[in-house]
Design an enzyme around this catalytic site. Structure first.
Site, mmCIF file in Angstrom:
data_model
loop_
_atom_site.group_PDB
_atom_site.id
_atom_site.type_symbol
_atom_site.label_atom_id
_atom_site.label_comp_id
_atom_site.label_asym_id
_atom_site.label_seq_id
_atom_site.Cartn_x
_atom_site.Cartn_y
_atom_site.Cartn_z
ATOM 1 N N ARG A 94 -0.182 21.703 2.564
ATOM 2 C CA ARG A 94 0.023 21.762 1.123
ATOM 3 C C ARG A 94 -1.283 21.542 0.375
ATOM 4 O O ARG A 94 -1.551 22.172 -0.628
ATOM 5 C CB ARG A 94 1.049 20.699 0.721
ATOM 6 C CG ARG A 94 1.335 20.686 -0.753
ATOM 7 C CD ARG A 94 1.967 19.385 -1.191
ATOM 8 N NE ARG A 94 3.300 19.207 -0.653
ATOM 9 C CZ ARG A 94 3.933 18.040 -0.661
ATOM 10 N NH1 ARG A 94 3.351 16.971 -1.150
ATOM 11 N NH2 ARG A 94 5.139 17.938 -0.164
ATOM 12 N N TYR A 95 -2.086 20.581 0.827
ATOM 13 C CA TYR A 95 -3.384 20.295 0.197
ATOM 14 C C TYR A 95 -4.465 20.894 1.083
ATOM 15 O O TYR A 95 -4.384 20.796 2.305
ATOM 16 C CB TYR A 95 -3.586 18.778 0.103
ATOM 17 C CG TYR A 95 -2.490 18.048 -0.629
ATOM 18 C CD1 TYR A 95 -2.385 18.141 -2.010
ATOM 19 C CD2 TYR A 95 -1.559 17.281 0.057
ATOM 20 C CE1 TYR A 95 -1.380 17.464 -2.686
ATOM 21 C CE2 TYR A 95 -0.552 16.608 -0.608
ATOM 22 C CZ TYR A 95 -0.465 16.697 -1.982
ATOM 23 O OH TYR A 95 0.528 16.036 -2.640
ATOM 24 N N ARG A 116 -6.072 18.574 3.949
ATOM 25 C CA ARG A 116 -5.204 17.725 4.766
ATOM 26 C C ARG A 116 -4.032 18.533 5.295
ATOM 27 O O ARG A 116 -3.505 19.371 4.562
ATOM 28 C CB ARG A 116 -4.559 16.615 3.924
ATOM 29 C CG ARG A 116 -5.421 15.490 3.541
ATOM 30 C CD ARG A 116 -4.904 14.835 2.259
ATOM 31 N NE ARG A 116 -5.328 15.580 1.085
ATOM 32 C CZ ARG A 116 -4.987 15.286 -0.159
ATOM 33 N NH1 ARG A 116 -4.190 14.288 -0.404
ATOM 34 N NH2 ARG A 116 -5.428 16.012 -1.153
ATOM 35 N N CYS A 128 13.125 9.710 16.290
ATOM 36 C CA CYS A 128 12.687 8.408 15.786
ATOM 37 C C CYS A 128 13.449 7.321 16.529
ATOM 38 O O CYS A 128 14.506 7.576 17.103
ATOM 39 C CB CYS A 128 12.971 8.281 14.293
ATOM 40 S SG CYS A 128 12.089 9.517 13.329
ATOM 41 N N CYS A 163 16.755 6.675 9.961
ATOM 42 C CA CYS A 163 16.931 6.090 8.634
ATOM 43 C C CYS A 163 17.884 6.983 7.854
ATOM 44 O O CYS A 163 17.705 8.191 7.795
ATOM 45 C CB CYS A 163 15.597 6.010 7.910
ATOM 46 S SG CYS A 163 14.318 5.216 8.897
ATOM 47 N N CYS A 174 16.336 9.353 5.103
ATOM 48 C CA CYS A 174 15.186 10.177 5.506
ATOM 49 C C CYS A 174 15.138 11.518 4.766
ATOM 50 O O CYS A 174 16.128 12.237 4.694
ATOM 51 C CB CYS A 174 15.245 10.434 7.003
ATOM 52 S SG CYS A 174 13.863 11.440 7.583
ATOM 53 N N ARG A 213 13.633 14.114 5.768
ATOM 54 C CA ARG A 213 13.725 15.230 6.728
ATOM 55 C C ARG A 213 15.002 15.150 7.557
ATOM 56 O O ARG A 213 15.054 15.621 8.689
ATOM 57 C CB ARG A 213 12.506 15.236 7.658
ATOM 58 C CG ARG A 213 11.214 15.474 6.922
ATOM 59 C CD ARG A 213 10.066 15.930 7.824
ATOM 60 N NE ARG A 213 8.870 15.918 7.017
ATOM 61 C CZ ARG A 213 7.870 15.028 7.152
ATOM 62 N NH1 ARG A 213 7.900 14.141 8.123
ATOM 63 N NH2 ARG A 213 6.845 15.069 6.339
ATOM 64 N N ASP A 241 13.066 11.270 -2.584
ATOM 65 C CA ASP A 241 13.088 12.722 -2.723
ATOM 66 C C ASP A 241 14.524 13.165 -2.969
ATOM 67 O O ASP A 241 15.469 12.409 -2.729
ATOM 68 C CB ASP A 241 12.564 13.376 -1.440
ATOM 69 C CG ASP A 241 11.088 13.090 -1.230
ATOM 70 O OD1 ASP A 241 10.354 13.021 -2.230
ATOM 71 O OD2 ASP A 241 10.676 12.932 -0.059
ATOM 72 N N ASP A 245 7.165 12.795 -5.195
ATOM 73 C CA ASP A 245 6.779 14.035 -4.533
ATOM 74 C C ASP A 245 7.608 15.133 -5.195
ATOM 75 O O ASP A 245 8.841 15.126 -5.091
ATOM 76 C CB ASP A 245 7.066 13.934 -3.028
ATOM 77 C CG ASP A 245 6.019 14.662 -2.214
ATOM 78 O OD1 ASP A 245 5.342 15.543 -2.770
ATOM 79 O OD2 ASP A 245 5.909 14.353 -1.012
ATOM 80 N N LYS A 293 2.357 15.363 -4.777
ATOM 81 C CA LYS A 293 2.670 13.986 -5.169
ATOM 82 C C LYS A 293 2.024 13.677 -6.509
ATOM 83 O O LYS A 293 0.865 13.983 -6.735
ATOM 84 C CB LYS A 293 2.095 13.021 -4.138
ATOM 85 C CG LYS A 293 2.800 13.038 -2.794
ATOM 86 C CD LYS A 293 2.261 11.923 -1.909
ATOM 87 C CE LYS A 293 2.787 12.004 -0.493
ATOM 88 N NZ LYS A 293 2.309 13.188 0.241
HETATM 89 C C1 LIG Z 1 1.748 13.201 1.391
HETATM 90 C C2 LIG Z 1 1.227 14.366 2.049
HETATM 91 C C3 LIG Z 1 -0.079 14.397 2.534
HETATM 92 C C4 LIG Z 1 -1.023 13.214 2.440
HETATM 93 O O1 LIG Z 1 -1.269 12.850 1.151
HETATM 94 P P1 LIG Z 1 -2.224 11.629 0.801
HETATM 95 O O2 LIG Z 1 -1.988 11.453 -0.645
HETATM 96 O O3 LIG Z 1 -3.617 12.059 1.158
HETATM 97 O O4 LIG Z 1 -1.802 10.462 1.622
HETATM 98 C C5 LIG Z 1 -0.517 15.560 3.118
HETATM 99 N N1 LIG Z 1 0.273 16.632 3.238
HETATM 100 C C6 LIG Z 1 1.535 16.625 2.780
HETATM 101 C C7 LIG Z 1 2.356 17.848 2.939
HETATM 102 C C8 LIG Z 1 2.059 15.498 2.173
HETATM 103 O O5 LIG Z 1 3.318 15.478 1.753
HETATM 104 S S1 SF4 Z 2 12.174 7.950 7.487
HETATM 105 FE FE1 SF4 Z 2 12.824 9.714 8.757
HETATM 106 S S2 SF4 Z 2 10.992 10.293 9.910
HETATM 107 FE FE2 SF4 Z 2 10.619 8.231 9.097
HETATM 108 S S3 SF4 Z 2 11.287 6.850 10.756
HETATM 109 FE FE3 SF4 Z 2 13.026 7.103 9.372
HETATM 110 S S4 SF4 Z 2 14.209 8.800 10.281
HETATM 111 FE FE4 SF4 Z 2 12.152 8.874 11.172
#
Ligand SMILES: *Cc1c(COP(=O)(O)O)cnc(C)c1O
Ligand code: SF4
Length: 346
Positions: free
Chosen positions: A90-91, A94, A103, A107, A110, A112, A271, A308, A315
């Site tokens: 996305r960025y 990174r 996991c 959670c 979560c 995802r 989210d 986010d 973010k």
């Molecule tokens: C949060 C996130 C990051 C890391 O973001 P930082 O602000 O640098 O910690 C990188 N890629 C994605 C897709 C993210 O959601």
């Molecule tokens: S928040 Fe989602 S990815 Fe993170 S530890 Fe919990 S279940 Fe796993």
């Protein structure tokens, strides 16, 4: 089999097993688990004091998860930002690298949950190699974030292999690992793992504590081992209704983290993920909390409160001055400058 792998095997994965410890409506929970798997490690189970407490709410399935309430499966648009399976880019500088789909504890909140722990979303070694290949031919990427699922559920051997390959890519300056095992499976932080991580410097580890009761002696010991081999520790907390949406609890959590050498990094607004709506708070709740913490506790303990944005727009950090602009649909400015609507209606 290593000791931590035995603990993982001894985890609770069905409502019937949990019903041996606590009274619960087994059939109602079974229908949730068919869609969203459960796993509770012996350590995390031991932190539950009573039904419905903040530990329970984070790990025990709730029929409310089956009410989507108009929320999206993939609120952050991660699938569309994925050039190859397992990479979310996305960025520019990174990339998220999802190397594990499992996991220690699933959670309930979560983001995802559409894919975590689901068999059909397993990640093959071939996909991991394709992710490494993408990173190696994308020189803008300076920072690789291993995430998942939980990357520390991979064996030392597989993790060591991945870290070794990443370390051979000259433009990868830093590696970050996002993991909740110090909280949920602290025995995973073995001496062997610490040696492996200390060989892959510069490497940062971000963990995920949400409640002061998660700072158990075993978790503190896991963080001590990591910090002692020189791995800098950060923490990402999710602001969760009925778990930590209380300034006194949040202050106790953040202070406790500094005591175990973990630096609070992000406080995440929930989210808009399907199956997690019952954990949502209003934006005002997070902003008031940050406002109440300023001046009360060390600035080192105060995380960035971030939203986010839906659809992968990035973010946005919010500060208490935002309060005056909020309504049932807050308008936030994305990192690229665009104004984006964020529902503020729980
Ligand atoms: C949060 C996130 C990051 C890391 O973001 P930082 O602000 O640098 O910690 C990188 N890629 C994605 C897709 C993210 O959601
Ligand atoms: S928040 Fe989602 S990815 Fe993170 S530890 Fe919990 S279940 Fe796993």
């Amino acid at each position: 089999m290593e000791y931590w792998q035995q603990s993982l095997k001894a985890s609770i994965t069905t409502p019937a097993q949990l019903a041996k410890h606590f009274p619960l409506d087994v059939p109602a929970l079974e229908s949730v688990v068919e869609r969203y798997p459960m796993r509770i490690t012996p350590h995390y189970l031991g932190l539950i004091e009573e039904v419905g407490d903040p530990i329970w709410r984070q790990c025990v399935p709730d029929p409310l998860e089956l009410q989507a309430g108009g929320l999206a499966e993939d609120p952050l648009g991660e699938e569309s930002l994925s050039p190859v399976p397992g990479i979310v880019h996305r960025y520019p500088d990174r990339a998220l690298f999802l190397t594990s789909n499992v996991c220690a504890v699933y959670c309930r909140f979560c983001t995802r949950k559409r894919r975590i722990g689901c068999r059909e979303h397993g990640i093959s070694f071939g996909e991991i190699l394709a992710g490494i290949d993408y990173i190696s031919r994308t020189p803008q990427i300076k920072d690789v974030l291993l995430s998942g699922g939980d990357p520390l559920l991979m064996s030392d051997r597989l993790l060591g292999d991945i870290l070794g390959r990443l370390r051979q890519i000259p433009h990868v300056e830093i590696i970050r690992i996002g993991t909740r095992v110090p909280v949920t499976l602290p025995e995973r932080i073995t001496e062997g793992l610490c040696r492996l991580l200390s060989r892959s410097q510069p490497l940062y580890l971000n963990t995920h504590f949400n409640h002061p009761r998660e700072i158990a002696p075993e978790a503190a010991e896991a963080c001590r081992r990591l910090a002692d081999v020189g791995v800098p520790l950060g923490n990402q907390t999710v602001l969760l209704r009925g778990v930590n949406d209380d300034p006194a609890i949040m202050a106790a959590l953040l202070r406790g983290l500094l005591r175990i050498r973990v630096r609070p990094y992000y406080l995440h607004q929930m989210d808009l993920a399907a199956g997690t709506g019952h954990f949502r708070t209003r934006l005002e709740s997070g902003l008031e909390m940050i406002g109440a913490l300023r001046g009360q506790i060390s600035g080192m303990a105060i995380p960035h409160y971030v939203v986010d944005l839906p659809g992968g727009k990035g973010k946005v950090p919010l500060t208490p001055d935002f309060l005056k602009q909020l309504g049932p649909r807050a308008i936030l400015r994305a990192p690229g400058g665009e104004r984006v609507e964020f529902p503020n209606d729980p």
